[in-house]
Scaffold this motif. Structure first.
Motif, PDB file in Angstrom:
ATOM      1  N   ALA A  73       0.820  -1.211   0.000  1.00 10.90           N
ATOM      2  CA  ALA A  73       0.000   0.000   0.000  1.00 10.90           C
ATOM      3  C   ALA A  73       0.858   1.266   0.000  1.00 10.90           C
ATOM      4  O   ALA A  73       0.332   2.378  -0.045  1.00 10.90           O
ATOM      5  N   GLY A  74       2.186   1.085   0.052  1.00 11.60           N
ATOM      6  CA  GLY A  74       3.095   2.239   0.028  1.00 11.60           C
ATOM      7  C   GLY A  74       3.193   2.967   1.350  1.00 11.60           C
ATOM      8  O   GLY A  74       3.571   4.134   1.392  1.00 11.60           O
ATOM      9  N   MET A  75       2.895   2.268   2.453  1.00 11.50           N
ATOM     10  CA  MET A  75       2.875   2.897   3.762  1.00 11.50           C
ATOM     11  C   MET A  75       4.133   2.558   4.570  1.00 11.50           C
ATOM     12  O   MET A  75       4.553   1.406   4.628  1.00 11.50           O
ATOM     13  N   ASN A  76       4.696   3.565   5.197  1.00 14.90           N
ATOM     14  CA  ASN A  76       5.805   3.352   6.123  1.00 14.90           C
ATOM     15  C   ASN A  76       5.273   2.649   7.365  1.00 14.90           C
ATOM     16  O   ASN A  76       4.136   2.893   7.800  1.00 14.90           O
ATOM     17  N   VAL A  77       6.119   1.783   7.959  1.00 12.27           N
ATOM     18  CA  VAL A  77       5.588   0.900   9.003  1.00 12.27           C
ATOM     19  C   VAL A  77       6.644   0.551  10.055  1.00 12.27           C
ATOM     20  O   VAL A  77       7.814   0.366   9.737  1.00 12.27           O
ATOM     21  N   ILE A  78       6.193   0.493  11.297  1.00 10.88           N
ATOM     22  CA  ILE A  78       6.964  -0.069  12.400  1.00 10.88           C
ATOM     23  C   ILE A  78       6.300  -1.397  12.737  1.00 10.88           C
ATOM     24  O   ILE A  78       5.086  -1.450  12.950  1.00 10.88           O
ATOM     25  N   ASP A  79       7.080  -2.472  12.784  1.00 13.79           N
ATOM     26  CA  ASP A  79       6.490  -3.801  12.961  1.00 13.79           C
ATOM     27  C   ASP A  79       6.922  -4.421  14.292  1.00 13.79           C
ATOM     28  O   ASP A  79       8.099  -4.425  14.628  1.00 13.79           O
ATOM     29  N   ILE A  80       5.920  -4.953  15.005  1.00 17.89           N
ATOM     30  CA  ILE A  80       6.180  -5.588  16.295  1.00 17.89           C
ATOM     31  C   ILE A  80       5.421  -6.906  16.386  1.00 17.89           C
ATOM     32  O   ILE A  80       5.073  -7.389  17.456  1.00 17.89           O
ATOM     33  N   ALA A  81       5.156  -7.514  15.220  1.00 18.72           N
ATOM     34  CA  ALA A  81       4.340  -8.728  15.163  1.00 18.72           C
ATOM     35  C   ALA A  81       5.131  -9.994  15.499  1.00 18.72           C
ATOM     36  O   ALA A  81       4.540 -10.999  15.873  1.00 18.72           O
ATOM     37  N   PHE A  82       6.461  -9.959  15.362  1.00 19.27           N
ATOM     38  CA  PHE A  82       7.314 -11.098  15.707  1.00 19.27           C
ATOM     39  C   PHE A  82       6.871 -12.394  15.029  1.00 19.27           C
ATOM     40  O   PHE A  82       6.702 -13.430  15.673  1.00 19.27           O
ATOM     41  N   PHE A  83       6.680 -12.328  13.721  1.00 18.69           N
ATOM     42  CA  PHE A  83       6.274 -13.508  12.963  1.00 18.69           C
ATOM     43  C   PHE A  83       7.479 -14.407  12.704  1.00 18.69           C
ATOM     44  O   PHE A  83       8.632 -13.962  12.760  1.00 18.69           O
ATOM     45  N   PRO A  84       7.244 -15.698  12.413  1.00 18.79           N
ATOM     46  CA  PRO A  84       8.360 -16.633  12.207  1.00 18.79           C
ATOM     47  C   PRO A  84       9.106 -16.442  10.894  1.00 18.79           C
ATOM     48  O   PRO A  84      10.255 -16.853  10.767  1.00 18.79           O
ATOM     49  N   GLU A  85       8.468 -15.823   9.898  1.00 20.71           N
ATOM     50  CA  GLU A  85       9.119 -15.652   8.596  1.00 20.71           C
ATOM     51  C   GLU A  85      10.241 -14.605   8.681  1.00 20.71           C
ATOM     52  O   GLU A  85      10.312 -13.814   9.620  1.00 20.71           O
ATOM     53  N   ASN A  86      11.092 -14.570   7.663  1.00 17.30           N
ATOM     54  CA  ASN A  86      12.203 -13.621   7.587  1.00 17.30           C
ATOM     55  C   ASN A  86      11.731 -12.323   6.937  1.00 17.30           C
ATOM     56  O   ASN A  86      11.453 -12.275   5.740  1.00 17.30           O
ATOM     57  N   ALA A  87      11.657 -11.265   7.718  1.00 15.01           N
ATOM     58  CA  ALA A  87      11.170  -9.969   7.214  1.00 15.01           C
ATOM     59  C   ALA A  87      12.051  -9.421   6.106  1.00 15.01           C
ATOM     60  O   ALA A  87      11.572  -8.673   5.237  1.00 15.01           O
ATOM     61  N   VAL A 103      11.454  -3.273  11.621  1.00 11.49           N
ATOM     62  CA  VAL A 103      10.792  -4.494  12.102  1.00 11.49           C
ATOM     63  C   VAL A 103      11.398  -4.973  13.428  1.00 11.49           C
ATOM     64  O   VAL A 103      12.456  -4.521  13.840  1.00 11.49           O
ATOM     65  N   ASP A 104      10.691  -5.896  14.067  1.00 14.95           N
ATOM     66  CA  ASP A 104      11.155  -6.517  15.323  1.00 14.95           C
ATOM     67  C   ASP A 104      11.456  -5.490  16.406  1.00 14.95           C
ATOM     68  O   ASP A 104      12.439  -5.590  17.136  1.00 14.95           O
ATOM     69  N   CYS A 105      10.577  -4.490  16.519  1.00 15.75           N
ATOM     70  CA  CYS A 105      10.828  -3.379  17.444  1.00 15.75           C
ATOM     71  C   CYS A 105      10.239  -3.632  18.827  1.00 15.75           C
ATOM     72  O   CYS A 105       9.285  -2.964  19.253  1.00 15.75           O
ATOM     73  N   GLY A 106      10.803  -4.591  19.549  1.00 16.44           N
ATOM     74  CA  GLY A 106      10.358  -4.851  20.909  1.00 16.44           C
ATOM     75  C   GLY A 106      11.522  -4.744  21.875  1.00 16.44           C
ATOM     76  O   GLY A 106      12.459  -3.982  21.665  1.00 16.44           O
ATOM     77  N   VAL A 107      11.453  -5.529  22.951  1.00 14.56           N
ATOM     78  CA  VAL A 107      12.563  -5.541  23.904  1.00 14.56           C
ATOM     79  C   VAL A 107      13.624  -6.526  23.427  1.00 14.56           C
ATOM     80  O   VAL A 107      14.808  -6.229  23.396  1.00 14.56           O
ATOM     81  N   ALA A 108      13.187  -7.746  23.052  1.00 11.44           N
ATOM     82  CA  ALA A 108      14.090  -8.743  22.465  1.00 11.44           C
ATOM     83  C   ALA A 108      13.244  -9.735  21.681  1.00 11.44           C
ATOM     84  O   ALA A 108      12.492 -10.493  22.285  1.00 11.44           O
ATOM     85  N   PRO A 109      13.307  -9.767  20.359  1.00 12.09           N
ATOM     86  CA  PRO A 109      14.167  -8.894  19.555  1.00 12.09           C
ATOM     87  C   PRO A 109      13.716  -7.438  19.629  1.00 12.09           C
ATOM     88  O   PRO A 109      12.538  -7.158  19.820  1.00 12.09           O
ATOM     89  N   GLY A 110      14.677  -6.550  19.523  1.00  7.35           N
ATOM     90  CA  GLY A 110      14.385  -5.126  19.589  1.00  7.35           C
ATOM     91  C   GLY A 110      15.564  -4.374  20.164  1.00  7.35           C
ATOM     92  O   GLY A 110      16.553  -4.124  19.484  1.00  7.35           O
TER      93      GLY A 110
END
Length: 365
Positions: A73-87, A103-110
């Motif tokens: 959709a052309g949108m900038n994004v911060i991701d914290i979903a922690f999915f198993p696939e390789n972003a 992506v992976d913007c949490g405590v760990a990963p993050g």
């Protein structure tokens, strides 16, 4: 995250559950809420295009495809979903659409990645280790554990093969293995076990010969989880029970939800130790350690895991919105933290919210 961002921005929150939307609306009337099923790609893309930035915080099993839809959709994004696939597989797509995806913007990963990225610029690193866990303050038998998120996502940590790097080679081990007891100030002795937390740094930091991430729990937890796992309670293939097909994993998640569900004002804590070793810019062998200990915040009635994880994501959001990071592509936190200005921004942002990463260092022989 929504409450934190609403202090400076106009924020819309979407969720499949109207009850969840009602709860967050009661906490902050300034929020706009919309019921949305992110699996409806057209509706998702039409809605997010009305905004400047998206935070993807869906459960892990929905994360990768939702992130793909956001980027398309052309949108900038911060991701914290922690999915198993390789972003990083979406990097070319993000560049094509001129999108910044952190992506992976949490405590760990993050935050452990942010710290690693920062020190990778000034040291020739040989070792990286992250020990991390979220725990209830009150231990309740048998699991001595509570989760501020879905039991299914916790179980994912216990079933996904754990990858670590040893002598430059990627090693794959069963999760819950290589248990060891580790002492922490303010908490005491915890058990650490293999989990698949390295994620992107296996690909972005291949020059570091030894890297490992372990999850922390109170002693005894692992044994109970292994009993469930070995008995088939985490299997996904349906079995017949009284003429009905039932997934053991769905059943287990349902049963554990009550046992593991963290009460809204239940005290819990987050503990993390990040250790880096290598040669500093003076040619000396050095060990740098960052310690995190954080508790439930009574003033804001926010869990420690929500604070330490969510405020990392909102730090990344404000970092982007303030124009301090604007490269296009998919960026795990270690590629953001290598910029000293970004590293300092994360640390100061969290410190302002009373989340403190305490640094110590020593020279090695």
């Amino acid at each position: 995250m929504a409450l934190d961002l609403a202090k400076k921005h106009t924020v819309s929150v979407t969720d499949l559950s109207q009850d969840s939307l009602n709860r967050v609306k009661r906490k902050c009337d300034d929020l706009t809420t919309r019921q949305l099923d992110v699996r409806d790609r057209k509706k998702l893309q039409n809605l997010i295009k009305q905004h400047d930035l998206v935070i993807n915080a869906v459960p892990g099993y929905l994360g990768f495809e939702t992130l793909r839809s956001i980027i398309e959709a052309g949108m900038n994004v911060i991701d914290i979903a922690f999915f198993p696939e390789n972003a990083l597989e979406l990097d070319a797509l993000a560049k094509e659409h001129k999108v910044t995806a952190i992506v992976d913007c949490g405590v760990a990963p993050g935050m452990d990645n942010v710290i690693l990225g920062h020190y990778n610029e000034s040291m020739k690193l040989t070792d990286f280790e992250c020990l991390v866990g979220g725990l209830p303050k009150v231990k309740k038998w048998p699991f001595c554990y509570k989760a501020p998120f879905s039991p299914m996502d916790v179980i994912e940590e216990y079933t996904r093969p754990a990858r670590y790097v040893e002598h430059g080679e990627t090693v794959v081990r069963e999760p819950l293995t290589d248990c060891e007891y580790v002492d922490f100030d303010q908490v005491g002795t915890l058990e650490a076990f293999n989990s698949d937390g390295l994620r992107s740094i296996i690909y972005t930091m291949p020059h570091i010969p030894n890297m490992k991430e372990k999850t922390l729990r109170y002693p005894g937890h692992v044994e109970y989880i292994k009993v469930l796992k070995e008995s088939g309670f985490f299997e996904t293939e349906e079995i017949e029970v009284n003429g009905k097909l039932v997934s053991p994993l769905d059943f287990t998640s349902k049963m554990l939800f009550k046992e593991w569900k963290l009460g809204e004002t239940e005290e819990e804590l987050t503990v993390m130790r990040v250790t880096l070793r290598g040669e500093n810019n003076r040619g000396e062998k050095e060990e740098v350690v960052y310690h995190l200990y954080d508790e439930y915040d009574w003033e804001t009635q926010t869990s420690s895991m929500a604070r330490t994880t969510g405020y990392t994501a909102t730090a990344a959001a404000n970092l982007f919105l303030e124009g301090l990071f604007s490269e296009t592509g998919v960026f795990p936190p270690e590629l953001v933290g290598r910029n000293k200005g970004c590293f300092d921004y994360f640390m100061n942002y969290l410190k302002e919210r009373d989340i403190h990463y305490v640094k110590s260092s020593r020279m090695l022989e």
